[in-house]
Enzyme design. Sequence first.
Site, PDB file in Angstrom:
ATOM      1  N   ASP A   1      35.637  -3.021  21.449  1.00  0.00           N
ATOM      2  CA  ASP A   1      37.115  -2.945  21.008  1.00  0.00           C
ATOM      3  C   ASP A   1      38.130  -3.722  22.809  1.00  0.00           C
ATOM      4  O   ASP A   1      37.573  -4.475  23.621  1.00  0.00           O
ATOM      5  CB  ASP A   1      37.153  -1.530  22.032  1.00  0.00           C
ATOM      6  CG  ASP A   1      38.523  -0.469  22.342  1.00  0.00           C
ATOM      7  OD1 ASP A   1      38.570  -1.021  23.367  1.00  0.00           O
ATOM      8  OD2 ASP A   1      38.964  -0.021  21.688  1.00  0.00           O
ATOM      9  N   LEU A   2      39.474  -4.103  21.081  1.00  0.00           N
ATOM     10  CA  LEU A   2      40.705  -4.991  22.216  1.00  0.00           C
ATOM     11  C   LEU A   2      40.667  -4.032  23.562  1.00  0.00           C
ATOM     12  O   LEU A   2      40.842  -2.866  23.519  1.00  0.00           O
ATOM     13  CB  LEU A   2      41.615  -5.149  21.144  1.00  0.00           C
ATOM     14  CG  LEU A   2      41.201  -5.977  20.427  1.00  0.00           C
ATOM     15  CD1 LEU A   2      41.957  -6.087  19.460  1.00  0.00           C
ATOM     16  CD2 LEU A   2      40.183  -7.116  20.507  1.00  0.00           C
TER      17      LEU A   2
ATOM     18  N   ASP B   1      41.941  -0.144  17.264  1.00  0.00           N
ATOM     19  CA  ASP B   1      41.287  -1.801  18.062  1.00  0.00           C
ATOM     20  C   ASP B   1      39.528  -1.569  18.072  1.00  0.00           C
ATOM     21  O   ASP B   1      39.310  -2.722  18.649  1.00  0.00           O
ATOM     22  CB  ASP B   1      42.355  -2.097  18.566  1.00  0.00           C
ATOM     23  CG  ASP B   1      42.002  -1.257  20.195  1.00  0.00           C
ATOM     24  OD1 ASP B   1      41.948  -0.779  20.749  1.00  0.00           O
ATOM     25  OD2 ASP B   1      41.777   0.261  19.809  1.00  0.00           O
TER      26      ASP B   1
END
Length: 489
Positions: free
Chosen positions: A364-365, A407
Site C-alpha cells: 500500500d502506498l 493504491d
Amino acid sequence: MIRYYEMARSSGTSIFYEDSYRAPNGERRYSKSRLTPMYDDTGKCSHVVSVVNDVTQEKLAKHAREEALKRLEESNAKYRSLFESNGDAVLTLTLQGKLNGGNQRARLLVKWPLSELAGADFSVLIEAEDVGRAQLMFEEAIDGIYNDHRLHLTSKEGDTIACVMKLIPIIVQHEVTGFYLMAKDMTELDLLVSKYLESERNFRVMAENVYDVIVLMNRQKQYLYVSPSSTEIFGIPPEEVESQQPFFNVHPEDLPHVDEQFQLAVQEARPYSLQLRIDHQHRGWIWTEMNGTPVYDQEGAFSHMVMIVRDISVQKKHEQQLEYYAFHDVLTGLPNRRYFQEYSSAKLAERAQEESSIALAVLDLDDFKKINDKYGHEAGDKVLKLFAQRLSSLERAEFMPARMGGDEFVVLLESAKTPYEAKRAVEQIHRALAGDWEIGEEWVAVDFSIGFAVASASGETVSSIFKQADKAMYKQKGLEQSDIEILQP
C-alpha cells in the site's frame, strides 16, 4: 475544524462537513460532522454541539462503485464496437429461445426492427421447412453441443436467405445466461457453387474477383483450383499453392481438426466452419476462418469441396483485447483483482494437493493522497505506473503482482513455501521498490508499506490469506523494513 466551528457560531445555523483521518490501526476512515450552535438566555452562543457519523463504508462503497462503473463502461464500449461491426448477423437469445437483441448486420439481413421481435421465439425467423432442425440445434446448445447447421432465414419481406448458423453460449460468472445466434449469409457462396456446376468458366470469372480465397479440393485432397486472392491472404500465388501438399500452411495444432471436419462434411453431406491459423509467407501465423461446402455430382457421389478462407486477424485481435481488458488493470497493465482471484485460487488448489504452503504480500502506498494533492492526479497515475513497472520486473523471480484497486497491490510469492522463503522474497520486493521516484523534473519520495502471510493451503482461502497479509501490512506501517512481521493464519 476550528474554521467550521467559527462558521457555525457566526452563521447561527448548523454546518455540515466531511473529513478523513487515520485510525490507530492505520486504516483510512471517513466521517461526516454536523456542528450546531447553542445559545444562552441572553441570545449569546455559549457552545457548539458536534455530531460525528462514521461514513467510511459509504465512501468506500461509492469509490468502488464508481471505479466498477468506469471499467464496465469501457468494457461495454469495446464489446459494442466488436458486436456491431461483426460481418455476420448476430442475434441474442434467452435460455428459452426468445429474441432479445441483435447487431446491425442482423437487422439488415432479416429486414425487421428487432424491437418488434423482442420476446418472440427465434423460430419465427426460420423458414417453415427448417423449423424442426432449428429446434434441434437449440436443444443441442442447451445440452452444451454447439454445431454448425445449414438453415434458411425468412426476412420480413418474405425473402429466403441461406445461412450457416451456430449457437454460442453467453456466459456470465461461469453460468450460461443465453445464446448468440450467429448467422453467416451463404447466398453469395451458394451462388458461386451453382455457377460452377453450370459453367466452370463463369465460376472462375467470379472467383477471381472475390477477396476471400476460394479453394476446390477433391476427395484425395488434391488442389483443383485456388483463386488469385491467395497471393494476398496466404502470401503465395495460386500456382504455388496447387503444387503443395494438402493443407500445407495450416498450423500443426489445427491440422487434425481440419482433416476431421473435411471427412465429416463429405460423409454427412453438410457444410462446416472453423477458425484456424495459416502460415502467411511474410506475416507469419494469421487467424483465418474456413467455410467448407461439399459438392456432389448428379449421381450423388462426392465431387469436390468448396472452401472459402477469410482473414479474421483483426477480429481475433479485438477478441484478445477484450479478454485482456477483462483481466488487466487499464492504468498499470497489471493483472486485476478478478485475474488474481482466479489465478491464486488455482495455485492454492495445487498447493493443497502437494500439502505445502502458499504465501502472498500486500502493498500500500503511504500518503498517496498527498502526492495527488501536491503534484496532481497525472503525477499520481505516473507513480502508480512506475510502481507497477518495478513490480512487473520481479516476475522472473516467480512473483505474480496484481493491482487490487486504488493504491493497493498484491503479490503472489509463487516460489515461497516457507515463512523464511517468504520473508526473503518480501525483502527482495522491498529493495526493488525502495528509493525516490522521478516525476517530471522532480524526485519524489514515495513510501509504501508491505505485509505478508504464509499459510498451509489446506482449509484456507485466498481471501483469508489476503486478510492476514493486509493485517500484517497495516502493522508494518511506520516501522523499519527489518521489522517486517510474519503472520500465519
